[in-house]
Design a protein around this motif. Structure first.
Motif, PDB file in Angstrom:
ATOM      1  N   SER A 216       0.846  -1.191   0.000  1.00 41.52           N
ATOM      2  CA  SER A 216       0.000   0.000   0.000  1.00 41.52           C
ATOM      3  C   SER A 216       0.882   1.242   0.000  1.00 41.52           C
ATOM      4  O   SER A 216       1.812   1.360   0.807  1.00 41.52           O
ATOM      5  N   ALA A 246      -8.785   6.949   6.089  1.00 35.82           N
ATOM      6  CA  ALA A 246      -8.003   5.843   5.524  1.00 35.82           C
ATOM      7  C   ALA A 246      -7.920   4.634   6.452  1.00 35.82           C
ATOM      8  O   ALA A 246      -7.380   3.595   6.055  1.00 35.82           O
ATOM      9  N   ALA A 249      -8.404   0.939   5.161  1.00 32.04           N
ATOM     10  CA  ALA A 249      -8.231   0.831   3.714  1.00 32.04           C
ATOM     11  C   ALA A 249      -7.383  -0.391   3.348  1.00 32.04           C
ATOM     12  O   ALA A 249      -7.675  -1.109   2.391  1.00 32.04           O
ATOM     13  N   TRP A 278     -11.282  -1.309  -3.848  1.00 31.93           N
ATOM     14  CA  TRP A 278     -11.925  -1.521  -2.546  1.00 31.93           C
ATOM     15  C   TRP A 278     -11.257  -0.674  -1.470  1.00 31.93           C
ATOM     16  O   TRP A 278     -11.926  -0.157  -0.564  1.00 31.93           O
ATOM     17  N   SER A 279      -9.948  -0.519  -1.561  1.00 30.96           N
ATOM     18  CA  SER A 279      -9.242   0.323  -0.609  1.00 30.96           C
ATOM     19  C   SER A 279      -9.725   1.765  -0.703  1.00 30.96           C
ATOM     20  O   SER A 279      -9.948   2.438   0.321  1.00 30.96           O
ATOM     21  N   ALA A 280      -9.918   2.258  -1.921  1.00 31.51           N
ATOM     22  CA  ALA A 280     -10.417   3.612  -2.125  1.00 31.51           C
ATOM     23  C   ALA A 280     -11.834   3.754  -1.580  1.00 31.51           C
ATOM     24  O   ALA A 280     -12.186   4.767  -0.957  1.00 31.51           O
ATOM     25  N   ALA A 282     -13.060   2.145   0.873  1.00 30.37           N
ATOM     26  CA  ALA A 282     -12.975   2.160   2.331  1.00 30.37           C
ATOM     27  C   ALA A 282     -12.626   3.554   2.845  1.00 30.37           C
ATOM     28  O   ALA A 282     -13.086   3.957   3.921  1.00 30.37           O
ATOM     29  N   VAL A 283     -11.816   4.289   2.093  1.00 34.40           N
ATOM     30  CA  VAL A 283     -11.472   5.662   2.485  1.00 34.40           C
ATOM     31  C   VAL A 283     -12.721   6.536   2.532  1.00 34.40           C
ATOM     32  O   VAL A 283     -12.837   7.436   3.374  1.00 34.40           O
ATOM     33  N   LEU A 291     -17.233  -0.510   2.981  1.00 32.91           N
ATOM     34  CA  LEU A 291     -16.976   0.105   1.687  1.00 32.91           C
ATOM     35  C   LEU A 291     -18.105   1.076   1.378  1.00 32.91           C
ATOM     36  O   LEU A 291     -19.277   0.780   1.640  1.00 32.91           O
TER      37      LEU A 291
END
Length: 307
Positions: A216, A246, A249, A278-280, A282-283, A291
């Motif tokens: 990451s 974040a 994330a 998916w990380s975005a 989560a932010v 999410l």
């Protein structure tokens, strides 16, 4: 089913303030309190996206009781290993003015030798119906450094992939044990390997025996390096940065990678794309382990390139 193992879970307490002023008093609404820890967050995301996950964690004391009660109320399938030590608390302070989050993470209290044995035995037993084993987060004080490596061996014996998301000696030993996937962030990788360049750090873990390394990079996205093709590292990022919380994330990225593996997807580019999307998402979500709606559309905003 994706088995998530969290040796050092926490009761997450999230406060929101209109603007955080260091050294000043703040009047706040009641916080959101729920079961947390990296593996728990992974399981929440897997469940939200239609997958099946089982949480394996420890729980102790009054905080552990609240942790267990929230898992039950949330409907997350779980098995908890009772321990004498009080489950830790993590406090998140979300500053709505600049969308930053300040974290106060308690260190986990030591477990006994017998408690570690019970946790390992539970992971071995629950891995039988699992399609992927995920072990995430820091280890409590005085934990056996090789615990995550032992879970890699469990997964290998069952013929299922393992994903390890940790740092320090546990990350190195998991690589040497042949973990299918490792997922540190840039800071964790640098502290563990001594390499300031994340690509060099990922290559070091591949050299030790890891199959795939995802790193990451925060707003700069994520890179992936595969042992099967180490000369072609990949990087994915959104076309523009997002503002938000974040926290969690990286756990969403692990959930994405695990879901790909369960579906039979082995292409690093496809796994990387889902992980970044998916990380975005989560932010943009208010709490770790969630999410934001429209996470599938974020994948269309990705820029995929050689690292």
């Amino acid at each position: 089913m994706i088995l998530t193992v969290t040796p050092n879970p926490a009761l997450d307490v999230t406060y929101r303030v209109s603007e955080l002023e260091v050294g000043e008093s703040h009047r706040v609404d009641a916080p959101v309190t729920r079961a947390g820890g990296k593996g728990v967050n992974v399981a929440r995301v897997v469940t939200q996206t239609g997958g099946h996950a089982l949480v394996l964690a420890t729980a102790g004391g009054a905080t552990g009781s609240r942790f267990a009660a929230d898992l039950l109320a949330s409907g997350l399938p779980h098995e908890l290993v009772p321990v004498a030590a009080e489950t830790r608390t993590s406090i998140a302070i979300v500053d709505e003015a600049d969308a930053s989050t300040t974290m106060l993470n308690e260190a986990g209290r030591p477990l006994t030798v017998e408690e570690w044995e019970h946790l390992g035995e539970a992971a071995d037993r629950l891995s039988i119906p699992a399609q992927c084993l995920v072990a995430s987060g820091s280890l409590p004080t005085d934990a056996p450094e090789g615990f995550y490596a032992s879970l890699v061996a469990v997964a290998r014996d069952r013929g299922i992939p393992s994903i390890i998301d940790t740092s320090g000696p546990g990350l190195v030993l998991a690589a040497r044990a042949g973990a299918h996937v490792l997922k540190p962030n840039r800071r964790e990788l640098a502290e563990t390997t001594g390499e300031s360049d994340p690509l060099d750090g990922a290559a070091q873990l591949i050299g030790l025996g890891a199959g795939l390394v995802f790193v990451s990079l925060g707003e700069k996205g994520m890179l992936a390096l595969s042992a099967s093709d180490p000369s072609r590292p990949l990087r994915a990022r959104l076309d523009s940065p997002l503002r938000g919380n974040a926290t969690g994330a990286g756990d969403a990225a692990v959930a994405a990678i695990a879901s790909c593996l369960v579906e039979g997807e082995r292409d690093p580019a496809a796994m990387l794309s889902r992980a970044v999307a998916w990380s975005a998402a989560a932010v943009l979500a208010p709490l770790a382990g969630e999410l934001a709606p429209g996470f599938a559309e974020l994948e269309r905003r990705l820029v995929l390139s050689p690292a």
